[in-house]
Design an enzyme around this catalytic site. Structure first.
Site, PDB file in Angstrom:
ATOM      1  N   ASP A 217      -5.973   0.496   1.696  1.00 35.17           N
ATOM      2  CA  ASP A 217      -5.682   1.915   1.538  1.00 35.17           C
ATOM      3  C   ASP A 217      -5.219   2.539   2.853  1.00 35.17           C
ATOM      4  O   ASP A 217      -5.922   2.444   3.862  1.00 35.17           O
ATOM      5  CB  ASP A 217      -6.983   2.593   1.071  1.00 35.17           C
ATOM      6  CG  ASP A 217      -6.756   3.990   0.564  1.00 35.17           C
ATOM      7  OD1 ASP A 217      -6.025   4.147  -0.420  1.00 35.17           O
ATOM      8  OD2 ASP A 217      -7.300   4.942   1.164  1.00 35.17           O
TER       9      ASP A 217
ATOM     10  N   GLU B 230      -1.035  -0.377   1.964  1.00 39.10           N
ATOM     11  CA  GLU B 230      -0.375   0.813   1.393  1.00 39.10           C
ATOM     12  C   GLU B 230       0.362   1.498   2.529  1.00 39.10           C
ATOM     13  O   GLU B 230      -0.248   2.148   3.382  1.00 39.10           O
ATOM     14  CB  GLU B 230      -1.394   1.760   0.769  1.00 39.10           C
ATOM     15  CG  GLU B 230      -0.716   2.935   0.084  1.00 39.10           C
ATOM     16  CD  GLU B 230      -1.648   4.077  -0.206  1.00 39.10           C
ATOM     17  OE1 GLU B 230      -2.706   4.159   0.430  1.00 39.10           O
ATOM     18  OE2 GLU B 230      -1.321   4.900  -1.085  1.00 39.10           O
TER      19      GLU B 230
END
Ligand code: ISL
Ligand code: CA
Length: 593
Positions: free
Chosen positions: A240, A294
């Site tokens: 993330d 990401e």
């Protein structure tokens, strides 16, 4: 020798090539391969050959009737994924969390969220995934934790607490935060904490304080928690906003133009590569795992510095150019097919055979694929969903399917703010609509098109109440009312369904090395509606032609190109072959040349 071997390899269709390692992935999970190289110089890896399916656990399958998805529910649906041809599952955060941001605010990295079940349920899920020769990749959220994490509970107690430097604290100046950085969830990125009179940094919600990666103790804690899950047999991580973990220690103000897209200043900080190489050396290199970062805020030019295999950092990243083509900072924008094609050509040009790409146009942070990039009207939803699948599985890179896209699930018909769950939406409502900066109508009309809740409505399994997602009498977020027509049971029974087309496309890709590793070439970048490209590997050559429009199209192939024979199409086409193709609205075809 290299050339001779390459010619030999090229001469034999891979399907019957008796390579020392298993051939290109079939529906079986591709196992790790030794360093085998394709004719065009790619090192074969299981995660390049796999198709990944993202599960948002809260919305996938409830097993205990509380209206919230859970791990046991996922386990009951693994055969559905196996049948689809999925090799790898990416599980969005399943860890203990107060759910300020639906699990992307972790309170305990080694505990399963109570609503999702127990560690035994997790172990059972992992075992069941492995039994089916699939792999499981977890979501690693270590740019920030929850403010309820024990580390932060300690850190905020006092300036000399041993955990103080696990987070990023700064004194204010003139009664304000140390700089003008803003949060992605509205407002300042700094929150004043009364106990010590200092501010802490949070790029996202106030309940998501950023972790201080400058602190080697914190980095070591992260590496330990990664090993905890990898030692269980987990096959990797989606990371993330990992490009955000290194902060510019000058903490200087952003300019007005930088504030329009702070992610480009927050990403690629001064020590990012050092941290990723340390993580790789201390953890990742010791396992046969897949990593995908990401890359929010990372430009295509910067991407090879993260994924070039010779740098030992990440395997792949999610580049945001294509998935966010239809919006700018959450505001819907008009986009064109040439714009989309240009992105894929640029990705192909800038990622050489040492840097592998991801191919995706949806996830839990974006509206539904067919509503954003296809046509979710009743006339064209099915053909356009199939056309998008044709593109996803024939472009160069690992395809990521978001739960429900294989059914052609659509955006939800939001009416008012109470229909939304997402903290990003609620914070923006409070920041813009309540103070009268934006009308309710304008806000709801826009967020209905671009909001993240579109992708978070419960999976539509059948036409029973609540779409078979729960046996209970409520769901945590409303089920799309079109579940009676769009659901897995109906599509399993319909050979012409989006589901069956995904199944065919995934199987085609799995057995066709040219569609995995083959060189890509856009044949007609300027066409306003046609995306036509080739994929070539050795002697194998495929032509893909996509009519991205609601109008029929006669398409003349470039002079040197012949259509060849049709391998798959999303419509029963009246194939005449030859040079001029007559394509119906949203018609997709794949030819073997
Ligand atoms: O673009 C965004 C911010 O405006 C969001 O879609 C998203 O916050 C961003 O892409 C980063 O996403 C990841 O981190 C967030 C979490 O809310 C997202 O769900 C996650 O995918 C914070 O953890
Ligand atoms: Ca449940």
């Amino acid at each position: 020798m290299k050339l001779h071997r390459a010619l030999l390899l090229a001469a034999i269709p891979l399907a019957c090539l008796q390579l020392p390692q298993p051939a290109i992935a079939t529906a079986e999970t591709p196992t790790s391969q030794s360093d085998q190289t394709t004719e065009n110089g790619y090192h074969r890896r299981w995660w390049k050959e796999a198709v990944v399916y993202q599960i948002y656990p809260r919305s996938f399958q409830d097993s205990n009737g509380d209206g919230i998805g859970d791990l046991k529910g996922i386990t009951t649906r693994l055969d559905y994924l196996k049948k689809l041809g999925i090799n790898v599952i990416w599980l969005s955060p399943h860890y203990d969390s107060p759910n300020a941001d639906n699990g992307y605010d972790i309170r305990n990295y080694r505990k399963v969220m109570a609503e999702f079940g127990t560690m035994d349920d997790f172990d059972a899920l992992l075992k069941a995934v492995k039994q089916r020769h699939m792999k499981l990749v977890l979501d690693l959220v270590v740019n920030h934790s929850s403010d309820e994490h024990q580390w932060f509970v300690e850190s905020r107690k006092s300036k000399d607490n041993p955990y103080r430097d696990y987070y990023i604290w700064r004194p204010g100046k003139d009664g304000k935060a140390t700089n003008n950085w803003t949060s992605f969830f509205s407002g300042s990125a700094w929150k004043l904490d009364a106990a010590t009179g200092e501010y802490y940094l949070h790029y996202f919600a106030e309940k998501q304080p950023d972790l201080n990666w400058e602190n080697p103790k914190l980095r070591s804690e992260v590496y330990d928690l990664m090993k905890f899950w990898l030692d269980k047999g987990v096959d990797g991580f989606r990371m993330d906003v990992i490009p955000f973990i290194s902060k510019d220690q000058s903490f200087s103000d952003l300019t007005t133009s930088q504030l329009a897209h702070p992610e480009f200043k927050f990403a690629m900080g001064p020590r990012l590569h050092e941290y990723l190489q340390e993580m790789n050396a201390k953890v990742l290199s010791k396992y046969d795992v897949m990593t995908v970062g990401e890359a929010f805020g990372v430009t295509l030019d910067q991407t090879p510095s993260l994924v070039d295999e010779r740098r030992n950092e990440l395997n792949m990243v999610f580049n945001f150019s294509a998935v966010r083509l239809d919006q700018d900072n959450g505001v819907a924008r008009h986009w064109t097919i040439p714009e989309l094609k240009a992105i894929y050509s640029e990705q192909d040009q800038k990622l050489n055979n040492h840097s592998w790409n991801t191919i995706f146009l949806s996830n839990h942070d974006n509206p539904r694929l067919v509503s954003s990039f296809g046509d979710d009207s009743s006339t064209f939803r099915v053909p356009s969903a199939k056309l998008l699948a044709t593109m996803l599985f024939t472009l160069k890179g690992t395809p990521f399917v978001y739960q429900g896209d294989e059914l052609g699930m659509t955006n939800y018909p939001f009416k008012g703010i109470d229909d939304f769950d997402d903290i990003q939406v609620r914070n923006e409502w409070n920041a813009k609509v309540i103070p009268g900066k934006l009308s309710k109508e304008t806000f709801i009309a826009n967020i209905s098109k671009t909001g993240r809740d579109n992708a978070r409505t419960p999976m539509q399994w059948d036409n029973s109440p609540h779409a078979g997602f729960t046996s209970g009498d409520k769901t945590w977020l409303a089920v799309n009312p079109n579940y009676a027509e769009i659901n897995a049971a109906q599509e399993a029974a319909d050979p012409n369904s989006v589901y069956h087309y995904y199944q065919q496309m995934i199987a085609l890709r799995a057995k066709t090395p040219a569609l995995i590793y083959g060189d890509f070439k856009d044949l007609d970048p300027n066409s306003a509606t046609i995306f036509a490209y080739t994929r070539k590997l050795g002697k194998a050559s495929y032509l893909v032609v996509l009519n991205f429009s609601a109008m029929p199209a006669d398409y003349s192939l470039p002079s040197r190109i012949r259509a060849g024979h049709l391998v798959i199409g999303n419509l029963a086409s009246h194939e005449k072959g030859g040079k001029t193709l007559q394509l119906a609205p949203w018609e997709a075809r794949v030819y073997k040349q």
